[in-house]
Enzyme design. Structure first.
Site, PDB file in Angstrom:
ATOM      1  CG  ASP A   1      -8.980   5.997  -2.698  1.00  0.00           C
ATOM      2  OD1 ASP A   1     -10.205   6.223  -2.626  1.00  0.00           O
ATOM      3  OD2 ASP A   1      -8.445   4.989  -2.181  1.00  0.00           O
TER       4      ASP A   1
ATOM      5  CB  ILE B   1      -0.900   0.007   1.267  1.00  0.00           C
ATOM      6  CG1 ILE B   1      -1.702  -1.294   1.358  1.00  0.00           C
ATOM      7  CG2 ILE B   1      -1.811   1.231   1.268  1.00  0.00           C
ATOM      8  CD1 ILE B   1      -2.605  -1.556   0.165  1.00  0.00           C
TER       9      ILE B   1
ATOM     10  N   GLY C   1      -7.082   4.907   0.324  1.00  0.00           N
ATOM     11  CA  GLY C   1      -7.588   3.737   1.065  1.00  0.00           C
ATOM     12  C   GLY C   1      -6.991   2.452   0.502  1.00  0.00           C
TER      13      GLY C   1
ATOM     14  CG  ASN D   1      -4.376  -2.116  -7.548  1.00  0.00           C
ATOM     15  OD1 ASN D   1      -3.399  -2.798  -7.793  1.00  0.00           O
ATOM     16  ND2 ASN D   1      -5.327  -2.491  -6.704  1.00  0.00           N
ATOM     17  CB  THR D   2      -5.470  -4.997 -11.943  1.00  0.00           C
ATOM     18  OG1 THR D   2      -6.403  -6.033 -12.194  1.00  0.00           O
ATOM     19  CG2 THR D   2      -4.084  -5.574 -11.780  1.00  0.00           C
ATOM     20  CG  HIS D   3      -8.745  -6.116  -5.717  1.00  0.00           C
ATOM     21  ND1 HIS D   3      -7.803  -6.426  -4.754  1.00  0.00           N
ATOM     22  CD2 HIS D   3      -9.917  -6.622  -5.266  1.00  0.00           C
ATOM     23  CE1 HIS D   3      -8.391  -7.094  -3.764  1.00  0.00           C
ATOM     24  NE2 HIS D   3      -9.658  -7.231  -4.054  1.00  0.00           N
TER      25      HIS D   3
HETATM   26  C1  GRF Z   1      -3.261 -10.381  -9.923  1.00  0.00           C
HETATM   27  O1  GRF Z   1      -4.437 -11.175  -9.927  1.00  0.00           O
HETATM   28  C2  GRF Z   1      -3.486  -9.153  -9.099  1.00  0.00           C
HETATM   29  O2  GRF Z   1      -4.795  -8.628  -9.197  1.00  0.00           O
HETATM   30  C3  GRF Z   1      -3.259  -9.687  -7.712  1.00  0.00           C
HETATM   31  O3  GRF Z   1      -2.160 -10.556  -7.827  1.00  0.00           O
HETATM   32  C4  GRF Z   1      -2.142 -11.066  -9.163  1.00  0.00           C
HETATM   33  C5  GRF Z   1      -0.801 -10.750  -9.760  1.00  0.00           C
HETATM   34  O4  GRF Z   1      -0.608 -11.594 -10.824  1.00  0.00           O
HETATM   35  N1  GRF Z   1      -2.980  -8.622  -6.773  1.00  0.00           N
HETATM   36  P1  GRF Z   1       0.667 -11.366 -11.797  1.00  0.00           P
HETATM   37  O5  GRF Z   1       1.863 -11.080 -10.901  1.00  0.00           O
HETATM   38  O6  GRF Z   1       0.334 -10.204 -12.693  1.00  0.00           O
HETATM   39  O7  GRF Z   1       0.775 -12.662 -12.548  1.00  0.00           O
END
Ligand code: GRF
Length: 202
Positions: free
Chosen positions: A143, A94, A145, A109-111
C-alpha cells in the site's frame, strides 16, 4: 495469470518462482513470469531472468529528474507486459502513487521480518539487534506506506544465539521462498479479495 517480478539483488525468490512454474507448468501453477524488472543493472536477479529467456528492464532512479518521473517510468515498463500480478521479490525501492494507482491491490511484496515488527530495508538486522527470539517473513500487498499493506501470510523463524545477520537472513529466505511460491500460486489460481486489512483467497 501473467506475473512481472521486480528484483534488486541475488533473485533467489525470483528463482524459486521460476522453478515452481517450470515444475508445475504455467497451467498447474496458475501463472507464469512474463518479465523481470530491476532498479539497477548487473545483479544476479537479472542474470537469472536472462538465463530463463525472459524479457528484462531496468529503471534507475538516478536517470530521472524526479522520483515521481521514475515512478511513472517504472509503472510504464511494467504495464508493457500486461501483468495480472506484480511481485516485489527483494525489490529495494518504495513505489509511489503513480505505480500504486495502476497496480495497487495487485502488487505483492515479501519482507524478511514479521510485520509490523521491523519494517524497512534492514528488517533482519533490526530483529537481531533488538534481541528478538523469533522472527520470520511476511508476504503482503503493497500500500502507500513502507511494508504496511494487508498481510497475506507469514512464516516464523527462530533466532539462534550464534546468528549473525547473514546466517539469520539465509535461514529466513529458506522459509520466505516457500511462502512466496505458495502465496503467489494461490492468488493466481484461486483469486482473492482484499477487505480492509483482511485478504480472502477464494
Ligand atoms: C529477501 O529476503 C527479501 O525479503 C529482502 O531481500 C531479500 C532478497 O533476496 N528484501 P533475493 O534477491 O530474492 O535472493
Amino acid at each position: 495469470k501473467r506475473l512481472v517480478v521486480l528484483v534488486s539483488g541475488s533473485g533467489t525468490n525470483l528463482q524459486a518462482l521460476l522453478d515452481a512454474v517450470a515444475e508445475a507448468g504455467p497451467e498447474g501453477y496458475g501463472a507464469r513470469i512474463v518479465a523481470v524488472g530491476a532498479d539497477r543493472d548487473g545483479i544476479e536477479g537479472l542474470a537469472r531472468a536472462e538465463r530463463a529467456g525472459l524479457p528484462t528492464f531496468v529503471r534507475r532512479v538516478k536517470d530521472y529528474g524526479t522520483r515521481d518521473e521514475w515512478d511513472a517510468a517504472l509503472a510504464e515498463a511494467v504495464a508493457a507486459h500486461e501483468p495480472d500480478l506484480v511481485v516485489s521479490a527483494g525489490f529495494m525501492k518504495i513505489v509511489g502513487k503513480r505505480f500504486l494507482a495502476r497496480y495497487g491491490g495487485r502488487f505483492v511484496n515479501t519482507h524478511p521480518a514479521l510485520l509490523p515488527s521491523f519494517p524497512g530495508a534492514h528488517g533482519v538486522r533490526d530483529a537481531l539487534a533488538y534481541g528478538a527470539k523469533v522472527t520470520g517473513c511476511t508476504v503482503h500487498f503493497v500500500d502507500d506506506g513502507v511494508d504496511t499493506g494487508p498481510i497475506i501470510a507469514q512464516g516464523v523463524v527462530e533466532v539462534r544465539d550464534e546468528d549473525d545477520e547473514s546466517a539469520l537472513h539465509e535461514r529466513i529466505k529458506e522459509v520466505e521462498r516457500e511462502l512466496l511460491v505458495d502465496v503467489v500460486g494461490r492468488l493466481a489460481r484461486n483469486g482473492y479479495r482484499i477487505e480492509g486489512r483482511k485478504v480472502v483467497i477464494q
